[in-house]
Design a protein around this motif. Structure first.
Motif, PDB file in Angstrom:
ATOM      1  N   ALA A 194       0.794  -1.225   0.000  1.00 24.03           N
ATOM      2  CA  ALA A 194       0.000   0.000   0.000  1.00 24.03           C
ATOM      3  C   ALA A 194       0.825   1.272   0.000  1.00 24.03           C
ATOM      4  N   ASP A 195       2.162   1.158  -0.030  1.00 25.19           N
ATOM      5  CA  ASP A 195       3.042   2.322   0.012  1.00 25.19           C
ATOM      6  C   ASP A 195       2.743   3.186   1.229  1.00 25.19           C
ATOM      7  N   LEU A 196       2.519   2.519   2.355  1.00 29.09           N
ATOM      8  CA  LEU A 196       2.189   3.201   3.600  1.00 29.09           C
ATOM      9  C   LEU A 196       3.266   2.948   4.649  1.00 29.09           C
ATOM     10  N   THR A 197       3.612   3.975   5.389  1.00 33.07           N
ATOM     11  CA  THR A 197       4.470   3.835   6.559  1.00 33.07           C
ATOM     12  C   THR A 197       3.587   3.861   7.798  1.00 33.07           C
ATOM     13  N   LEU A 198       3.608   2.780   8.554  1.00 30.47           N
ATOM     14  CA  LEU A 198       2.763   2.689   9.740  1.00 30.47           C
ATOM     15  C   LEU A 198       3.458   3.275  10.955  1.00 30.47           C
TER      16      LEU A 198
END
Length: 205
Positions: A113-117
């Protein structure tokens, strides 16, 4: 039924365990007997066991905007039983040796998702189908910023073609109610977040 019977590993006798298949996944046939609630040992039973790596599923949640990030991808298991085998799901991946579940959650969020959590909130560790599989799922909610999330992602070398969706939490819950979201991890995580939203937002906003 005996009130003194306490189930445990010693109450199961493995007669034989056969290797039926070894590929990306594994299939064993296990011949066994187990103690009965009424007392004594039961008859020999044979069961096929789907042997899998444990998995991690994470629901990215933006507490500021009260939105969740879900992914959409083709699933072979839904091909014959669903009019649409492209499912709305959580970010997920299998645990390799010596990996921590939290590390898998963060890695898969970037890949899928190209997300940094940010912070990860553990929900549960559970067996999705213990009648025939030994897989356990580590389930999390992960804090994220959903602004700008979207597009198509995934690893080409793994054949991934994953579309990212940002939904208000209420819309995602409506999709659970009407059956558009019909996979276990997503339903569990979204319903958990609905029950605990006030607490999560209170700590994360």
């Amino acid at each position: 039924m005996s009130d003194t019977f306490i189930p445990g590993p010693e109450a199961v006798e493995i007669v034989e365990r056969e290797n039926c298949f070894r590929g990306f996944y594994k299939l064993d046939r296990v011949h066994f007997r187990h103690r009965l609630f009424a007392g004594g040992m039961g008859p020999q039973i044979s069961r096929e066991l789907f042997v899998r790596h444990d998995a991690v599923c994470v629901l990215p949640y933006d507490p500021k905007h009260d939105c969740v990030v879900l992914i959409e991808q083709f699933r072979i298991g839904a091909l014959d039983k669903s009019p649409n085998p492209w499912l709305l799901e959580l970010v997920a991946g299998l645990i390799d040796q010596d990996e921590e579940p939290e590390d898998v959650a963060r890695r898969e969020a970037v890949e899928e998702a190209d997300l940094t959590l940010g912070a990860l909130w553990p929900i549960s560790v559970y067996y999705p189908s213990p009648g025939g599989s030994d897989e356990r799922v580590h389930l999390f909610v992960g804090r994220c910023d959903s602004v700008g999330a979207g597009g198509v992602h995934g690893l080409a070398e793994e054949g991934e073609d994953i579309r990212v969706h940002v939904l208000p939490l209420e819309d995602a819950l409506a999709a659970v109610r009407d059956g558009r979201i019909d996979n276990a991890a997503s339903i569990i995580a979204l319903q958990w977040l609905a029950l605990n939203r006030a607490e999560v937002r209170g700590l994360w906003v």
